[in-house]
Design a protein around this motif. Structure first.
Motif, mmCIF file in Angstrom:
data_model
loop_
_atom_site.group_PDB
_atom_site.id
_atom_site.type_symbol
_atom_site.label_atom_id
_atom_site.label_comp_id
_atom_site.label_asym_id
_atom_site.label_seq_id
_atom_site.Cartn_x
_atom_site.Cartn_y
_atom_site.Cartn_z
ATOM 1 N N ARG A 1 188.401 35.017 58.007
ATOM 2 C CA ARG A 1 189.417 36.749 58.064
ATOM 3 C C ARG A 1 188.992 37.338 56.616
ATOM 4 N NH1 ARG A 1 194.421 37.374 60.419
ATOM 5 N NH2 ARG A 1 193.618 39.379 60.808
ATOM 6 N N SER B 1 193.722 39.650 54.797
ATOM 7 C CA SER B 1 194.488 39.379 56.266
ATOM 8 C C SER B 1 195.223 38.018 56.622
ATOM 9 C CB SER B 1 193.384 39.729 57.429
ATOM 10 O OG SER B 1 192.442 41.192 56.816
ATOM 11 N N ARG B 2 194.681 36.935 56.020
ATOM 12 C CA ARG B 2 195.009 35.755 56.122
ATOM 13 C C ARG B 2 196.771 35.718 55.522
ATOM 14 N NH1 ARG B 2 190.844 31.997 53.604
ATOM 15 N NH2 ARG B 2 189.699 34.247 53.056
ATOM 16 N N GLY C 1 198.809 38.130 55.318
ATOM 17 C CA GLY C 1 198.765 39.691 56.047
ATOM 18 C C GLY C 1 200.075 38.833 57.686
#
Length: 204
Positions: A119, A123-124, A126
């Motif tokens: 990812r 996103s990680r 998040g």
């Protein structure tokens, strides 16, 4: 069109659903404008009330259909409580729909780690910063959490949170639907019988 792909008019001749789904998804990836892998995911809460939301399909094969989420979210909790779920794909531009439902398995640690690492870095971050499905005081509170975890993981790899992983729906049935004039649609349902599939054609 490959030799394995079936047209709208002859897909009812398919003898198993996984390859057929792959052909339809490949078509959607060519023709759908946004998120051809988007799918409505249905679960049930402890009181038996249905719940539905959109997620992204991240993989499929003969073993099942995989997506990833925060296990502490509403959908995560509902699935962990019942270990059952359903999906509905609808590709409007292709006038096609696929529904499936079945038991749910948790993906392996190796699968979850590999996908998490793939990812985007944001996103990680998040996944750590968002307390998914829980009340949020203000947008600033979320942005502050993102900033804190960005600082904490400024260098090096970002580990996968223990509460973040994937589910695999192992379908007991898969139904294909294609729009036809005058509501005389084509519908075919595949029902799992051990390692085999039984095909049933349905009235529209």
């Amino acid at each position: 069109m490959t030799e394995t792909q079936l047209t709208d008019h002859d897909f009812t001749e398919a003898d198993e659903p996984i390859r057929l789904f792959g052909d339809w998804l490949a078509d959607a990836e060519q023709k759908e404008i946004n998120d051809p892998s988007a799918v409505a995911l249905a679960t049930v809460d402890p009181e038996g009330l249905p719940n539905v939301r959109m997620v992204l399909l991240k993989g499929f094969d003969e073993k099942g259909f995989v997506f990833y989420t925060n296990f502490e979210s509403v959908k995560g909790g509902e699935i962990l409580a019942s270990m059952k779920a359903a999906m509905c794909f609808h590709w409007k531009s292709l006038r096609r729909q696929v529904r499936l439902r079945g038991a749910v398995e948790i993906v392996t640690q190796e699968e979850a780690d590999a996908y998490f690492e793939s990812r985007p870095r944001g996103s990680r971050i998040g996944a750590w910063a968002s307390k998914q499905s829980r009340p949020l005081e203000t947008r600033f509170a979320l942005e502050k959490s993102v900033a804190e975890y960005t600082t904490r993981h400024a260098i090096g790899t970002i580990p996968r949170p223990e509460y973040w992983s994937g589910f695999r729906i192992v379908p007991s049935e898969i139904e294909f639907w294609h729009d036809r004039p005058f509501r005389l649609h084509d519908r075919v349902r595949f029902e799992r019988e051990g390692d085999l599939w039984r095909k049933v054609r349905l009235y529209p």
